[in-house]
Design an enzyme around this catalytic site. Sequence first.
Site, short mmCIF file in Angstrom:
data_model
loop_
_atom_site.label_atom_id
_atom_site.label_comp_id
_atom_site.label_asym_id
_atom_site.label_seq_id
_atom_site.Cartn_x
_atom_site.Cartn_y
_atom_site.Cartn_z
N GLY A 46 -36.71 -17.57 -22.73
CA GLY A 46 -35.26 -17.55 -22.93
C GLY A 46 -34.92 -17.92 -24.36
O GLY A 46 -35.69 -18.62 -25.02
N GLN A 51 -29.93 -20.62 -31.39
CA GLN A 51 -31.27 -20.97 -31.86
C GLN A 51 -31.73 -20.12 -33.04
O GLN A 51 -32.66 -20.49 -33.74
CB GLN A 51 -32.29 -20.82 -30.72
CG GLN A 51 -32.13 -21.86 -29.62
CD GLN A 51 -33.11 -21.60 -28.50
OE1 GLN A 51 -32.84 -20.82 -27.60
NE2 GLN A 51 -34.26 -22.26 -28.54
N CYS A 91 -38.77 -26.07 -25.01
CA CYS A 91 -37.76 -25.33 -25.76
C CYS A 91 -38.37 -24.85 -27.08
O CYS A 91 -39.06 -25.62 -27.75
CB CYS A 91 -36.58 -26.26 -26.05
SG CYS A 91 -35.27 -25.49 -27.01
N LEU A 92 -38.10 -23.60 -27.43
CA LEU A 92 -38.65 -23.06 -28.68
C LEU A 92 -38.12 -23.84 -29.89
O LEU A 92 -38.75 -23.84 -30.94
CB LEU A 92 -38.30 -21.58 -28.83
CG LEU A 92 -38.96 -20.64 -27.80
CD1 LEU A 92 -38.43 -19.23 -27.96
CD2 LEU A 92 -40.48 -20.67 -27.94
N HIS A 133 -30.24 -24.07 -19.18
CA HIS A 133 -30.83 -24.53 -20.44
C HIS A 133 -30.24 -23.75 -21.63
O HIS A 133 -29.81 -24.32 -22.62
CB HIS A 133 -32.35 -24.36 -20.36
CG HIS A 133 -33.10 -24.69 -21.62
ND1 HIS A 133 -34.03 -25.70 -21.69
CD2 HIS A 133 -33.06 -24.14 -22.86
CE1 HIS A 133 -34.51 -25.76 -22.93
NE2 HIS A 133 -33.96 -24.81 -23.65
N GLU A 134 -30.21 -22.41 -21.48
CA GLU A 134 -29.71 -21.58 -22.58
C GLU A 134 -28.20 -21.75 -22.78
O GLU A 134 -27.71 -21.72 -23.92
CB GLU A 134 -30.04 -20.10 -22.34
CG GLU A 134 -31.52 -19.76 -22.21
CD GLU A 134 -32.39 -20.32 -23.31
OE1 GLU A 134 -31.90 -20.50 -24.44
OE2 GLU A 134 -33.57 -20.62 -23.05
N HIS A 137 -27.43 -24.61 -24.97
CA HIS A 137 -27.59 -24.30 -26.41
C HIS A 137 -26.26 -23.80 -26.99
O HIS A 137 -25.92 -24.13 -28.12
CB HIS A 137 -28.63 -23.20 -26.63
CG HIS A 137 -30.04 -23.72 -26.67
ND1 HIS A 137 -30.48 -24.65 -27.60
CD2 HIS A 137 -31.13 -23.41 -25.92
CE1 HIS A 137 -31.77 -24.89 -27.40
NE2 HIS A 137 -32.19 -24.16 -26.38
ZN ZN Z 1 -34.10 -24.14 -25.63
#
Ligand code: ZN
Length: 179
Positions: A46, A51, A91-92, A133-134, A137
Amino acid sequence: MALLPILEFPDERLRIKAKPVIEVTDETRQLIDDMLETMYAAPGIGLAATQVNIPQRVLVLDLSEEKNEPLALINPELLHREGEEETEEGCLSVPGVFEKVKRAEKIKIKALNREGAIQEFEAEGLLAVCIQHEMDHLEGKLFVDLLSPLKRQLARKKARKEQRQRESGVSSSKSGSGP
Ligand code: ZN
């Protein structure tokens, strides 16, 4: 298509609240394609536009094993949430950190798709976790914000260590996975 650089914790730009997309255009679809390419390359499941330093309410997901079921949500809204579930998340934007986080087990979502059409659907399990989660962000929130202060401090240290190792060309095996 282009790979976009991913911002990493504690970059302040990850704290910007994303703005709604006024009209879904070719530019929006280009952003979605670039985000998908970036997410697949990372690799992750995701990615939110925040991000990649684009403060627009756009997110992409793909939970399939073959990475052939891309999902794009534009201006997502949570219509309903139900139950509670604890899942280990990564998380990236927070490399090397994996911690258990509590979220709603089932959700109902309304969003525009890449054609600009309204879609409403229910999600549960990993898909529900990933969407929540997304969506965080897009509000400028990170999953580490949901941890206890002590765990958050440890996560910050771990992320920093991971970033330093990567800069010197070494990386832990777990880095890069997660949404
Ligand atoms: Zn994330």
